[in-house]
Motif scaffolding. Structure first.
Motif, PDB file in Angstrom:
ATOM      1  N   LEU A   1       0.891  -1.345   0.046  1.00 20.79           N
ATOM      2  CA  LEU A   1       0.023   0.019  -0.091  1.00 20.79           C
ATOM      3  C   LEU A   1       0.860   1.190   0.092  1.00 20.79           C
ATOM      4  CD1 LEU A   1      -2.738  -0.808   2.563  1.00 20.79           C
ATOM      5  CD2 LEU A   1      -2.964  -0.861   0.011  1.00 20.79           C
ATOM      6  N   ASP A   2       1.137   2.019  -1.108  1.00 19.72           N
ATOM      7  CA  ASP A   2       1.884   2.897  -1.410  1.00 19.72           C
ATOM      8  C   ASP A   2       0.817   4.287  -1.421  1.00 19.72           C
ATOM      9  OD1 ASP A   2       3.591   5.109  -2.325  1.00 19.72           O
ATOM     10  OD2 ASP A   2       5.058   3.579  -2.922  1.00 19.72           O
ATOM     11  N   THR A   3       1.251   5.463  -0.921  1.00 20.42           N
ATOM     12  CA  THR A   3       0.429   6.595  -0.931  1.00 20.42           C
ATOM     13  C   THR A   3       0.506   7.006  -2.473  1.00 20.42           C
ATOM     14  OG1 THR A   3       2.369   7.722  -0.534  1.00 20.42           O
ATOM     15  CG2 THR A   3       0.868   7.210   1.344  1.00 20.42           C
ATOM     16  N   ARG A   4       1.393   6.958  -3.132  1.00 18.51           N
ATOM     17  CA  ARG A   4       1.404   7.008  -4.544  1.00 18.51           C
ATOM     18  C   ARG A   4       0.299   6.340  -5.164  1.00 18.51           C
ATOM     19  NH1 ARG A   4       7.642   6.202  -5.970  1.00 18.51           N
ATOM     20  NH2 ARG A   4       7.018   4.566  -4.494  1.00 18.51           N
ATOM     21  N   ASP A   5       0.077   5.116  -5.045  1.00 19.45           N
ATOM     22  CA  ASP A   5      -1.183   4.576  -5.835  1.00 19.45           C
ATOM     23  C   ASP A   5      -2.503   5.132  -5.283  1.00 19.45           C
ATOM     24  OD1 ASP A   5       1.003   2.821  -7.147  1.00 19.45           O
ATOM     25  OD2 ASP A   5       1.142   1.637  -5.309  1.00 19.45           O
ATOM     26  N   LEU A   6      -2.387   5.394  -3.759  1.00 19.67           N
ATOM     27  CA  LEU A   6      -3.683   5.673  -3.398  1.00 19.67           C
ATOM     28  C   LEU A   6      -4.056   7.292  -4.113  1.00 19.67           C
ATOM     29  CD1 LEU A   6      -3.282   4.657   0.226  1.00 19.67           C
ATOM     30  CD2 LEU A   6      -4.873   3.679  -1.541  1.00 19.67           C
ATOM     31  N   VAL A   7      -3.033   7.986  -3.912  1.00 19.50           N
ATOM     32  CA  VAL A   7      -3.469   9.278  -4.647  1.00 19.50           C
ATOM     33  C   VAL A   7      -3.648   9.227  -6.214  1.00 19.50           C
ATOM     34  CG1 VAL A   7      -2.212  11.404  -5.206  1.00 19.50           C
ATOM     35  CG2 VAL A   7      -1.725  10.539  -2.917  1.00 19.50           C
TER      36      VAL A   7
END
Length: 240
Positions: free
Chosen positions: A212-218
């Protein structure tokens, strides 16, 4: 917004469209998982759900447009959108109400797939020999993917009065956003990674691995917000 959400859910569940669409989705997914020799878990010999989570995105490309195609196109065709627009609600409330109603239906379609997870969990040797972290990550990825496809489908439905055209446009845009950038990176010999990062598949694959990477969520939240903004812009500039 809640009134619109409730109205949409009631409308979908009172017709056979939602049941048939979800039923076909689960049937085709079951065939891929248990029957077709190239993708069958039984023939694979390992307690792994990778095939399921790699198949669902392509089924989503047809399931979700089938759910969203009538959301705004039907309102415009029947002339009921003018009545809806005269009520004391904003365009954003209309868009979000329809968006969350369609997203809820997608979640209802995903719930029965937990039976497949339980089945593979029990078939493992020993029982429970399943990468739970990857499964959870994959479901999070599917939720974000479904949210993005719903936003795309709502946008496609907002630009036409014809449900078939809305369905076709949504299928094309979902496919292009998921796989199109991977194809482009294969055609170009430079900046492959940058081009791939523009597509959904790269980010969905990362989350499906349990990372779970914040870049993917963003990325996913940005895509959802962008297409909902497009939809609101279309409704705000209506001349029909």
């Amino acid at each position: 917004m809640l009134t619109i959400l409730q109205k949409e859910i009631t409308s979908y569940l009172s017709s056979l469209v939602a049941y048939v669409t979800i039923g076909v989705f689960l049937l085709v997914l079951g065939l891929f998982l248990w029957v077709f020799p190239d993708t069958s878990i039984l023939d694979y010999g390992y307690a792994d759900l990778g095939n399921m989570f790699s198949t669902i995105p392509y089924l989503f490309m047809f399931l979700i447009p089938a759910i969203t195609m009538r959301s705004l196109a039907e309102e415009k065709k029947e002339g009921t959108f003018e009545l809806l627009a005269t009520r004391p609600i904003t365009d954003w409330q209309i868009v979000l109400g329809k968006y969350f109603a369609c997203l809820l239906l997608v979640l209802l379609a995903l719930l029965p797939t937990l039976v497949y997870v339980y089945s593979v969990h029990q078939l493992g040797n020993p029982i429970g020999n399943l990468d739970v972290g990857a499964v959870i990550g994959s479901y999070i990825g599917l939720f974000l993917l479904g949210g993005t496809f719903v936003a795309i489908g709502i946008f496609a439905s907002s630009i036409t009065k014809n449900q078939i055209i809305a369905f076709t446009l949504a299928v094309f845009m979902c496919f292009f956003m998921f796989s199109g950038f991977d194809s482009l990176s294969g055609l170009l010999s430079f900046q492959n990674s940058e081009i791939q990062n523009l597509g959904i598949n790269e980010h969905y694959g990362a989350i499906s691995r349990g990372v779970l990477d914040t870049r993917d969520l963003v990325y996913f939240l940005s895509m959802i917000g962008l297409f909902l903004l497009f939809t609101k812009t279309v409704l705000g500039g209506r001349k029909w």
